[in-house]
Motif scaffolding. Structure first.
Motif, PDB file in Angstrom:
ATOM      1  N   ARG A 298       0.854  -1.209   0.005  1.00  0.00           N
ATOM      2  CA  ARG A 298      -0.018   0.193   0.000  1.00  0.00           C
ATOM      3  C   ARG A 298       0.857   1.231  -0.085  1.00  0.00           C
ATOM      4  NH1 ARG A 298      -3.341  -3.338   3.676  1.00  0.00           N
ATOM      5  NH2 ARG A 298      -2.153  -2.251   5.563  1.00  0.00           N
ATOM      6  N   GLN A 299       1.807   1.215   0.786  1.00  0.00           N
ATOM      7  CA  GLN A 299       2.849   2.582   0.708  1.00  0.00           C
ATOM      8  C   GLN A 299       3.514   2.878  -0.587  1.00  0.00           C
ATOM      9  OE1 GLN A 299       5.632   1.745   3.961  1.00  0.00           O
ATOM     10  NE2 GLN A 299       4.351   3.411   5.099  1.00  0.00           N
ATOM     11  N   VAL A 300       3.850   1.635  -1.246  1.00  0.00           N
ATOM     12  CA  VAL A 300       4.682   1.890  -2.508  1.00  0.00           C
ATOM     13  C   VAL A 300       3.661   2.215  -3.449  1.00  0.00           C
ATOM     14  CG1 VAL A 300       5.815   0.829  -4.345  1.00  0.00           C
ATOM     15  CG2 VAL A 300       6.231   0.046  -2.080  1.00  0.00           C
ATOM     16  N   ILE A 301       2.577   1.793  -3.552  1.00  0.00           N
ATOM     17  CA  ILE A 301       1.398   2.150  -4.613  1.00  0.00           C
ATOM     18  C   ILE A 301       1.041   3.594  -4.236  1.00  0.00           C
ATOM     19  CG2 ILE A 301      -0.982   1.689  -5.317  1.00  0.00           C
ATOM     20  CD1 ILE A 301      -0.425  -1.217  -4.830  1.00  0.00           C
ATOM     21  N   HIS A 302       0.768   3.879  -2.937  1.00  0.00           N
ATOM     22  CA  HIS A 302       0.257   5.491  -2.566  1.00  0.00           C
ATOM     23  C   HIS A 302       1.305   6.290  -3.065  1.00  0.00           C
ATOM     24  CE1 HIS A 302      -1.477   8.500  -0.218  1.00  0.00           C
ATOM     25  NE2 HIS A 302      -0.428   8.711   0.242  1.00  0.00           N
ATOM     26  N   SER A 303       2.573   6.066  -2.829  1.00  0.00           N
ATOM     27  CA  SER A 303       3.733   6.950  -3.141  1.00  0.00           C
ATOM     28  C   SER A 303       4.161   7.010  -4.696  1.00  0.00           C
ATOM     29  CB  SER A 303       4.955   7.003  -2.258  1.00  0.00           C
ATOM     30  OG  SER A 303       5.496   5.254  -2.442  1.00  0.00           O
ATOM     31  N   ASP A 304       4.124   5.861  -5.403  1.00  0.00           N
ATOM     32  CA  ASP A 304       4.921   5.891  -6.708  1.00  0.00           C
ATOM     33  C   ASP A 304       3.903   5.230  -7.643  1.00  0.00           C
ATOM     34  OD1 ASP A 304       7.112   6.713  -5.522  1.00  0.00           O
ATOM     35  OD2 ASP A 304       7.695   4.768  -4.951  1.00  0.00           O
ATOM     36  N   GLY A 305       2.700   4.729  -7.038  1.00  0.00           N
ATOM     37  CA  GLY A 305       1.800   4.040  -8.061  1.00  0.00           C
ATOM     38  C   GLY A 305       2.232   2.590  -8.366  1.00  0.00           C
ATOM     39  N   LEU A 306       1.513   1.886  -9.109  1.00  0.00           N
ATOM     40  CA  LEU A 306       1.834   0.514  -9.661  1.00  0.00           C
ATOM     41  C   LEU A 306       3.306   0.322  -9.954  1.00  0.00           C
ATOM     42  CD1 LEU A 306      -1.362  -0.906 -11.036  1.00  0.00           C
ATOM     43  CD2 LEU A 306      -0.365  -1.494  -8.819  1.00  0.00           C
ATOM     44  N   ALA A 307       3.682   1.231 -10.732  1.00  0.00           N
ATOM     45  CA  ALA A 307       5.259   1.263 -11.599  1.00  0.00           C
ATOM     46  C   ALA A 307       6.002   1.329 -10.266  1.00  0.00           C
ATOM     47  CB  ALA A 307       5.455   2.640 -12.197  1.00  0.00           C
ATOM     48  N   GLY A 308       5.928   1.620  -9.157  1.00  0.00           N
ATOM     49  CA  GLY A 308       6.780   1.477  -8.062  1.00  0.00           C
ATOM     50  C   GLY A 308       7.195   0.114  -7.721  1.00  0.00           C
ATOM     51  N   LEU A 309       6.157  -0.849  -8.159  1.00  0.00           N
ATOM     52  CA  LEU A 309       6.555  -2.221  -7.717  1.00  0.00           C
ATOM     53  C   LEU A 309       7.396  -2.880  -8.789  1.00  0.00           C
ATOM     54  CD1 LEU A 309       2.673  -3.385  -6.816  1.00  0.00           C
ATOM     55  CD2 LEU A 309       5.060  -2.897  -5.158  1.00  0.00           C
ATOM     56  N   TYR A 310       7.555  -1.993  -9.886  1.00  0.00           N
ATOM     57  CA  TYR A 310       8.219  -2.711 -11.007  1.00  0.00           C
ATOM     58  C   TYR A 310       9.644  -1.910 -11.126  1.00  0.00           C
ATOM     59  CZ  TYR A 310       4.967  -5.898 -12.724  1.00  0.00           C
ATOM     60  OH  TYR A 310       4.036  -6.984 -12.788  1.00  0.00           O
ATOM     61  N   ARG A 311      10.236  -1.438  -9.928  1.00  0.00           N
ATOM     62  CA  ARG A 311      11.518  -0.867 -10.017  1.00  0.00           C
ATOM     63  C   ARG A 311      12.563  -1.602 -10.249  1.00  0.00           C
ATOM     64  NH1 ARG A 311      11.017   2.555  -4.351  1.00  0.00           N
ATOM     65  NH2 ARG A 311       9.288   3.995  -4.849  1.00  0.00           N
ATOM     66  N   GLY A 312      13.352  -1.476 -10.998  1.00  0.00           N
ATOM     67  CA  GLY A 312      14.476  -2.623 -11.612  1.00  0.00           C
ATOM     68  C   GLY A 312      14.024  -3.552 -12.418  1.00  0.00           C
TER      69      GLY A 312
END
Length: 265
Positions: free
Chosen positions: A37-51
Motif C-alpha cells: 500500500r505504501q509503494v502504490i500510494h507514493s509511486d503507483g503500480l510502477a513503483g512495484l516494478y523498479r529495477g
C-alpha cells in the motif's frame, strides 16, 4: 523472463521489507500488504516494478548459465558410476546446485546490486545513479559487493532447492503431469524459508546500509541483537511467494526447452 514479469512486484516488497529497520509487530502477511500500500500510494503500480528492466536484460543469460552449469555438473557426477550416482544422488544434486550458483553469481551479483538499490530507493533514483552510488567507494568492484555473501545465501538455497526438487519429483513420479512445476514450487518454498535470515542480511549489505567492512554473519548478529528475529524473518512470506512460483515456472520452461532441443537433435 516469465517469472520476472509475473513476480517482480513481490521481489520489490521482499527487498523493502528486508531493509526496513525496527522490530515491528506485524506478521509477515500484514507487513507485506502494508508495504504494498505504501509503494502504490507514493509511486503507483510502477513503483512495484523498479529495477525490472535490469531483470529483462540479465535474466535470460544468467538463468541459461545457471541451469547449463547444473546439468553439466550432474552429468559429471553421473559418470562416476550408476550405483554410486544412485546412492549419492541427493548429495550430487545439492553439489550441482552449489556449483551452478558459484558460476552464475558472477553475472547475477552486479545486476542484483543495482536492482535492489532501485527497489528500496525513492522513485526518482535512476539506474545510472544507483550504479554511481555502488561504485562510489571502491570503483567497479563495488558492483560485486556481496558476491560472497550472495554465495552464502544462494549457494545453500540452490543446494536445498535442487535436492528437494529431485526428491519431490521422484516421490511424485518423474513422468507425472505437472511434476516438474509442483516439485519446483515445493523445493523453492523450502529453500526460500530456510535461507531467509541470510537473505535479509545480504540485502542490507548490497544496498549499502551496513559498514563497508561488515561480513554477512556480523550483519545477521547485529540485526538479531538490535531488532530481533522478527526483523530477519519479516520478508519470509514475500520471499516464498516470489521464489516458489518462480522456481516452478523456471524449471518447467527449462525442462520443456531442453526436451525440445534434444528431440530436434
Amino acid at each position: 523472463m516469465a517469472h520476472d514479469a509475473l513476480l517482480h512486484p513481490v521481489d520489490t516488497l521482499r527487498a523493502r521489507l528486508d531493509v526496513r529497520s525496527g522490530s515491528g509487530g506485524a506478521n509477515p502477511l500484514r507487513a507485506m500488504m502494508h508495504e504494498a500500500r505504501q509503494v502504490i500510494h507514493s509511486d503507483g503500480l510502477a513503483g512495484l516494478y523498479r529495477g525490472y528492466v535490469l531483470c529483462l536484460v540479465g535474466s535470460a543469460p544468467a538463468n541459461a548459465l545457471y541451469f547449463s552449469t547444473y546439468q553439466a555438473c550432474k552429468r559429471y557426477f553421473a559418470a562416476s558410476g550408476v550405483d554410486e550416482a544412485r546412492m549419492l544422488s541427493p548429495l550430487y544434486d545439492a553439489a550441482s546446485g552449489l556449483c551452478a550458483e558459484v558460476i552464475a553469481a558472477g553475472l547475477w551479483t552486479p545486476l542484483d546490486v543495482v536492482k535492489q538499490r532501485l527497489q528500496v530507493a525513492p522513485a526518482d533514483l535512476r539506474a545510472a545513479d544507483a550504479i554511481r552510488a555502488a561504485c562510489a567507494r571502491r570503483g567497479m568492484i563495488g558492483l560485486w559487493r556481496g558476491y560472497f555473501a550472495g554465495l552464502c545465501v544462494w549457494g545453500p538455497f540452490s543446494a536445498v532447492y535442487f535436492a528437494s526438487y529431485e526428491a519431490i519429483r521422484d516421490a511424485m513420479g518423474r513422468e507425472a503431469v505437472g511434476s516438474n512445476l509442483m516439485a519446483g514450487m515445493g523445493g523453492g518454498a523450502i529453500a526460500a524459508v530456510t535461507t531467509q535470515p541470510l537473505d535479509c542480511a545480504r540485502t542490507r549489505l548490497q544496498v549499502g546500509l551496513t559498514k563497508e567492512s561488515a561480513g554477512l554473519m556480523q550483519v545477521v548478529r547485529d540485526i538479531f541483537a538490535r531488532e530481533g528475529l522478527q526483523a530477519l524473518m519479516r520478508g519470509t512470506l514475500a520471499r516464498a511467494l516470489w521464489l516458489a512460483p518462480g522456481c516452478g515456472i523456471t524449471i518447467t520452461v527449462f525442462d520443456n526447452v531442453a526436451a525440445l532441443l534434444q528431440t530436434a537433435n
